[in-house]
Motif scaffolding. Structure first.
Motif, PDB file in Angstrom:
ATOM      1  N   LEU A 192     -14.091  -1.687  -2.607  1.00  0.00           N
ATOM      2  CA  LEU A 192     -13.815  -2.771  -1.670  1.00  0.00           C
ATOM      3  C   LEU A 192     -14.231  -2.456  -0.239  1.00  0.00           C
ATOM      4  O   LEU A 192     -14.222  -3.341   0.606  1.00  0.00           O
ATOM      5  N   GLY A 193     -14.559  -1.215   0.043  1.00  0.00           N
ATOM      6  CA  GLY A 193     -15.035  -0.854   1.374  1.00  0.00           C
ATOM      7  C   GLY A 193     -13.981  -0.180   2.231  1.00  0.00           C
ATOM      8  O   GLY A 193     -12.785  -0.199   1.921  1.00  0.00           O
ATOM      9  N   ASP A 194     -14.450   0.403   3.317  1.00  0.00           N
ATOM     10  CA  ASP A 194     -13.584   1.167   4.216  1.00  0.00           C
ATOM     11  C   ASP A 194     -12.635   0.309   5.036  1.00  0.00           C
ATOM     12  O   ASP A 194     -11.667   0.813   5.593  1.00  0.00           O
ATOM     13  N   ASN A 195     -12.928  -0.990   5.153  1.00  0.00           N
ATOM     14  CA  ASN A 195     -12.080  -1.862   5.957  1.00  0.00           C
ATOM     15  C   ASN A 195     -10.990  -2.535   5.123  1.00  0.00           C
ATOM     16  O   ASN A 195     -10.368  -3.489   5.560  1.00  0.00           O
ATOM     17  N   VAL A 196     -10.770  -2.038   3.898  1.00  0.00           N
ATOM     18  CA  VAL A 196      -9.765  -2.616   3.016  1.00  0.00           C
ATOM     19  C   VAL A 196      -8.770  -1.539   2.618  1.00  0.00           C
ATOM     20  O   VAL A 196      -9.155  -0.429   2.252  1.00  0.00           O
ATOM     21  N   GLU A 197      -7.498  -1.890   2.699  1.00  0.00           N
ATOM     22  CA  GLU A 197      -6.444  -0.996   2.232  1.00  0.00           C
ATOM     23  C   GLU A 197      -5.669  -1.711   1.126  1.00  0.00           C
ATOM     24  O   GLU A 197      -5.329  -2.886   1.261  1.00  0.00           O
ATOM     25  N   VAL A 198      -5.414  -1.008   0.045  1.00  0.00           N
ATOM     26  CA  VAL A 198      -4.634  -1.556  -1.060  1.00  0.00           C
ATOM     27  C   VAL A 198      -3.254  -0.917  -1.016  1.00  0.00           C
ATOM     28  O   VAL A 198      -3.123   0.307  -1.045  1.00  0.00           O
ATOM     29  N   LEU A 199      -2.244  -1.771  -0.924  1.00  0.00           N
ATOM     30  CA  LEU A 199      -0.855  -1.335  -0.871  1.00  0.00           C
ATOM     31  C   LEU A 199      -0.152  -1.833  -2.129  1.00  0.00           C
ATOM     32  O   LEU A 199      -0.323  -2.995  -2.510  1.00  0.00           O
ATOM     33  N   THR A 200       0.625  -0.982  -2.750  1.00  0.00           N
ATOM     34  CA  THR A 200       1.492  -1.408  -3.842  1.00  0.00           C
ATOM     35  C   THR A 200       2.924  -1.215  -3.372  1.00  0.00           C
ATOM     36  O   THR A 200       3.305  -0.125  -2.950  1.00  0.00           O
ATOM     37  N   ILE A 201       3.688  -2.301  -3.440  1.00  0.00           N
ATOM     38  CA  ILE A 201       5.078  -2.274  -2.993  1.00  0.00           C
ATOM     39  C   ILE A 201       5.986  -2.580  -4.171  1.00  0.00           C
ATOM     40  O   ILE A 201       5.746  -3.540  -4.917  1.00  0.00           O
ATOM     41  N   SER A 202       7.012  -1.761  -4.340  1.00  0.00           N
ATOM     42  CA  SER A 202       8.027  -1.985  -5.373  1.00  0.00           C
ATOM     43  C   SER A 202       9.372  -1.539  -4.817  1.00  0.00           C
ATOM     44  O   SER A 202       9.448  -0.934  -3.755  1.00  0.00           O
ATOM     45  N   ALA A 203      10.422  -1.821  -5.575  1.00  0.00           N
ATOM     46  CA  ALA A 203      11.754  -1.360  -5.191  1.00  0.00           C
ATOM     47  C   ALA A 203      12.074   0.003  -5.803  1.00  0.00           C
ATOM     48  O   ALA A 203      13.209   0.466  -5.728  1.00  0.00           O
ATOM     49  N   ASP A 204      11.070   0.652  -6.402  1.00  0.00           N
ATOM     50  CA  ASP A 204      11.268   2.011  -6.916  1.00  0.00           C
ATOM     51  C   ASP A 204      11.585   2.959  -5.760  1.00  0.00           C
ATOM     52  O   ASP A 204      11.143   2.740  -4.627  1.00  0.00           O
ATOM     53  N   LEU A 205      12.309   4.021  -6.055  1.00  0.00           N
ATOM     54  CA  LEU A 205      12.527   5.057  -5.050  1.00  0.00           C
ATOM     55  C   LEU A 205      11.195   5.698  -4.677  1.00  0.00           C
ATOM     56  O   LEU A 205      10.304   5.828  -5.522  1.00  0.00           O
ATOM     57  N   PRO A 206      11.026   6.127  -3.425  1.00  0.00           N
ATOM     58  CA  PRO A 206       9.782   6.790  -3.026  1.00  0.00           C
ATOM     59  C   PRO A 206       9.451   7.997  -3.910  1.00  0.00           C
ATOM     60  O   PRO A 206       8.281   8.243  -4.214  1.00  0.00           O
ATOM     61  N   PHE A 207      10.468   8.718  -4.364  1.00  0.00           N
ATOM     62  CA  PHE A 207      10.241   9.896  -5.206  1.00  0.00           C
ATOM     63  C   PHE A 207       9.630   9.489  -6.547  1.00  0.00           C
ATOM     64  O   PHE A 207       8.755  10.164  -7.078  1.00  0.00           O
ATOM     65  N   ALA A 208      10.113   8.384  -7.098  1.00  0.00           N
ATOM     66  CA  ALA A 208       9.582   7.885  -8.369  1.00  0.00           C
ATOM     67  C   ALA A 208       8.141   7.411  -8.190  1.00  0.00           C
ATOM     68  O   ALA A 208       7.290   7.640  -9.060  1.00  0.00           O
ATOM     69  N   GLN A 209       7.865   6.762  -7.058  1.00  0.00           N
ATOM     70  CA  GLN A 209       6.489   6.326  -6.790  1.00  0.00           C
ATOM     71  C   GLN A 209       5.544   7.524  -6.699  1.00  0.00           C
ATOM     72  O   GLN A 209       4.453   7.514  -7.259  1.00  0.00           O
ATOM     73  N   LYS A 210       5.966   8.552  -5.997  1.00  0.00           N
ATOM     74  CA  LYS A 210       5.151   9.762  -5.844  1.00  0.00           C
ATOM     75  C   LYS A 210       4.908  10.411  -7.201  1.00  0.00           C
ATOM     76  O   LYS A 210       3.779  10.806  -7.522  1.00  0.00           O
ATOM     77  N   ARG A 211       5.958  10.519  -7.998  1.00  0.00           N
ATOM     78  CA  ARG A 211       5.815  11.091  -9.339  1.00  0.00           C
ATOM     79  C   ARG A 211       4.812  10.290 -10.154  1.00  0.00           C
ATOM     80  O   ARG A 211       3.918  10.835 -10.777  1.00  0.00           O
ATOM     81  N   TRP A 212       4.935   8.945 -10.111  1.00  0.00           N
ATOM     82  CA  TRP A 212       4.041   8.084 -10.876  1.00  0.00           C
ATOM     83  C   TRP A 212       2.590   8.257 -10.423  1.00  0.00           C
ATOM     84  O   TRP A 212       1.692   8.386 -11.254  1.00  0.00           O
ATOM     85  N   THR A 213       2.356   8.263  -9.102  1.00  0.00           N
ATOM     86  CA  THR A 213       0.972   8.404  -8.621  1.00  0.00           C
ATOM     87  C   THR A 213       0.402   9.770  -8.974  1.00  0.00           C
ATOM     88  O   THR A 213      -0.778   9.877  -9.306  1.00  0.00           O
ATOM     89  N   ASP A 214       1.218  10.812  -8.929  1.00  0.00           N
ATOM     90  CA  ASP A 214       0.745  12.149  -9.296  1.00  0.00           C
ATOM     91  C   ASP A 214       0.395  12.221 -10.786  1.00  0.00           C
ATOM     92  O   ASP A 214      -0.675  12.716 -11.153  1.00  0.00           O
ATOM     93  N   ILE A 215       1.271  11.725 -11.628  1.00  0.00           N
ATOM     94  CA  ILE A 215       1.042  11.759 -13.080  1.00  0.00           C
ATOM     95  C   ILE A 215      -0.193  10.950 -13.460  1.00  0.00           C
ATOM     96  O   ILE A 215      -0.992  11.357 -14.297  1.00  0.00           O
ATOM     97  N   ASN A 216      -0.365   9.794 -12.822  1.00  0.00           N
ATOM     98  CA  ASN A 216      -1.460   8.889 -13.165  1.00  0.00           C
ATOM     99  C   ASN A 216      -2.727   9.124 -12.343  1.00  0.00           C
ATOM    100  O   ASN A 216      -3.691   8.390 -12.497  1.00  0.00           O
ATOM    101  N   LYS A 217      -2.680  10.132 -11.456  1.00  0.00           N
ATOM    102  CA  LYS A 217      -3.832  10.489 -10.627  1.00  0.00           C
ATOM    103  C   LYS A 217      -4.389   9.274  -9.875  1.00  0.00           C
ATOM    104  O   LYS A 217      -5.590   9.029  -9.846  1.00  0.00           O
ATOM    105  N   VAL A 218      -3.465   8.527  -9.283  1.00  0.00           N
ATOM    106  CA  VAL A 218      -3.811   7.341  -8.502  1.00  0.00           C
ATOM    107  C   VAL A 218      -3.739   7.722  -7.033  1.00  0.00           C
ATOM    108  O   VAL A 218      -2.658   8.004  -6.515  1.00  0.00           O
TER     109      VAL A 218
END
Length: 168
Positions: free
Chosen positions: A74-100
């Protein structure tokens, strides 16, 4: 106001709905490092905001992976944000496991500030309703999709095309 169901059961949302042409409402969410992040902190770029109930479910995981895969094209001028009500720790774990790592995950768990401002807090579940927004560099909403059934996928192509229209 959007009528939303989750597993075919109606849910109660705040009486706010963000529409195309609106100025994006301000919010405060948390980064995976527990730092506050506001709308103003993300301004200056086109933003694709993907909202999911919980990263630890199949459709939410697939949605986040799909937008992550698309993010680099999408280019350098685009940022993709994913927002959920998950705890930040759970989000970090998910991104690490899924290599996102091409997107930013943000937690609305503490205050539901984003969910209340954008009309997405499913009151019965204390989760955010699935949706996608595209914001221009000046925080104007150029695309908004409230997915009517919380277990369905959003329209990926329409959202991505809305981003591409802003980056031509």
């Amino acid at each position: 106001m959007a009528q939303i169901t989750f597993k075919n059961n109606p849910v109660t949302l705040p009486n706010t709905e963000v529409k195309v042409g609106d100025q994006a409402p301000e919010f405060t969410v948390l980064s995976n490092g527990l730092e506050p992040v506001t709308l103003k902190d993300t301004s200056g770029k086109v933003r694709l905001v993907s909202v999911v109930p919980s990263l630890d479910t199949g459709v939410c995981s697939d949605q986040t992976k799909r937008f992550s895969e698309e993010a680099t094209s999408l280019g350098d001028n685009v940022e993709v944000l994913t927002i959920s009500a998950d705890l930040p720790f759970a989000q970090k774990r998910w991104t690490d496991i899924n290599k996102v790592d091409a997107i930013t995950t943000l937690s609305d768990h503490r205050d539901l500030s984003f969910g209340e401002a954008y009309g997405l807090t499913m009151q019965e579940l204390r989760l955010l309703a699935r949706s996608v927004f595209v914001l221009d560099e000046n925080d104007k909403v150029t695309y908004a999709e409230y997915v009517s059934e919380g277990t369905d996928h959003p329209d990926y192509e329409k959202a991505l095309n809305a981003v591409k229209e802003l980056t031509k």
